[in-house]
Enzyme design. Structure first.
Site, PDB file in Angstrom:
ATOM      1  N   GLY A 113       0.835  -1.202   0.000  1.00 31.66           N
ATOM      2  CA  GLY A 113       0.000   0.000   0.000  1.00 31.66           C
ATOM      3  C   GLY A 113       0.862   1.240   0.000  1.00 31.66           C
ATOM      4  O   GLY A 113       1.996   1.221  -0.472  1.00 31.66           O
ATOM      5  N   CYS A 114       0.338   2.302   0.553  1.00 31.41           N
ATOM      6  CA  CYS A 114       1.030   3.587   0.593  1.00 31.41           C
ATOM      7  C   CYS A 114       2.362   3.472   1.330  1.00 31.41           C
ATOM      8  O   CYS A 114       2.412   2.984   2.450  1.00 31.41           O
ATOM      9  CB  CYS A 114       0.126   4.604   1.295  1.00 31.41           C
ATOM     10  SG  CYS A 114       0.940   6.148   1.687  1.00 31.41           S
ATOM     11  N   PHE A 115       3.437   3.921   0.716  1.00 29.33           N
ATOM     12  CA  PHE A 115       4.741   3.778   1.370  1.00 29.33           C
ATOM     13  C   PHE A 115       4.901   4.678   2.586  1.00 29.33           C
ATOM     14  O   PHE A 115       5.747   4.432   3.428  1.00 29.33           O
ATOM     15  CB  PHE A 115       5.919   3.907   0.409  1.00 29.33           C
ATOM     16  CG  PHE A 115       5.972   5.105  -0.502  1.00 29.33           C
ATOM     17  CD1 PHE A 115       5.407   6.324  -0.185  1.00 29.33           C
ATOM     18  CD2 PHE A 115       6.627   4.987  -1.717  1.00 29.33           C
ATOM     19  CE1 PHE A 115       5.497   7.410  -1.053  1.00 29.33           C
ATOM     20  CE2 PHE A 115       6.722   6.062  -2.590  1.00 29.33           C
ATOM     21  CZ  PHE A 115       6.151   7.284  -2.252  1.00 29.33           C
TER      22      PHE A 115
ATOM     23  N   CYS B  59       2.830   4.725   4.951  1.00 27.04           N
ATOM     24  CA  CYS B  59       2.407   3.827   6.025  1.00 27.04           C
ATOM     25  C   CYS B  59       3.460   2.767   6.306  1.00 27.04           C
ATOM     26  O   CYS B  59       3.880   2.583   7.440  1.00 27.04           O
ATOM     27  CB  CYS B  59       1.099   3.131   5.668  1.00 27.04           C
ATOM     28  SG  CYS B  59      -0.294   4.217   5.394  1.00 27.04           S
TER      29      CYS B  59
END
Length: 182
Positions: free
Chosen positions: A14-16, A18
């Site tokens: 997912g979003c890096f 995070c």
């Protein structure tokens, strides 16, 4: 990709912003770099990757000391901090750039990742949902732009960080206290 005492692990979950935050405070982790991997465009930009047309995933490259933290521990944190059963999405973030993928740098990492996914499946950890995490040989990792590095540490009050990252980080700190740096 081994260098003396350190090894490299690369995860897309997912979003890096995070994923970077989850690994920074782990014992044995020396550096976490946000970036892009698995696509067809050399030196992609964030704007290009966000279109979903480059084939890259937002990912993190972890430099760690295997004498202090095992690759299997990194896998455990990786699977505990994102949903590996959703194809090309994590929460509200949708697109191939948000896929769940492990990019191995050694044959041992590949075997560990395969065994870990088999264990998750055999133990029905996701209650009948199939783990869709891909396992691929690491290709060129491109570090993201500077403003993406240490994003959570520098922007923890930002609404996205407060709503998405902070609750997961709090859970991680509670459940993995013994694996965190003091």
């Amino acid at each position: 990709m081994e260098n003396g005492k350190t090894e490299t692990a690369i995860f897309a979950g997912g979003c890096f912003w995070c994923t970077e935050a989850f690994f920074t405070d782990l014992k044995g982790v020396e550096k976490v770099t946000s970036g892009y991997i698995g696509g067809t465009v050399a030196n992609p930009t964030y704007k290009e990757v966000c279109t979903g047309t480059t084939g890259h995933a937002e990912a993190i490259q972890i430099t760690y000391n295997p004498e202090e933290v095992a690759y299997e521990d990194l896998l455990e944190i990786f699977f505990a901090t994102h949903d590996p059963t959703t194809l090309n999405r994590q929460g509200a973030d949708v697109g191939t750039q948000y896929r769940s993928e492990i990019f191995y740098t050694t044959p041992a990492q590949k075997a560990s990742a395969e065994n870990f996914i088999k264990l998750l499946t055999d133990q029905n950890i996701y209650e009948g949902k199939k783990v869709v995490t891909k396992i691929s040989s690491a290709s060129t990792f491109y570090p993201a732009e500077e403003y993406h590095q240490d994003y959570y540490a520098q922007n923890s009050n930002q609404p996205y960080c407060q709503m998405v990252i902070t609750p997961k980080l709090d859970k991680l700190k509670k459940n993995y206290k013994n694996k965190l740096k003091q």
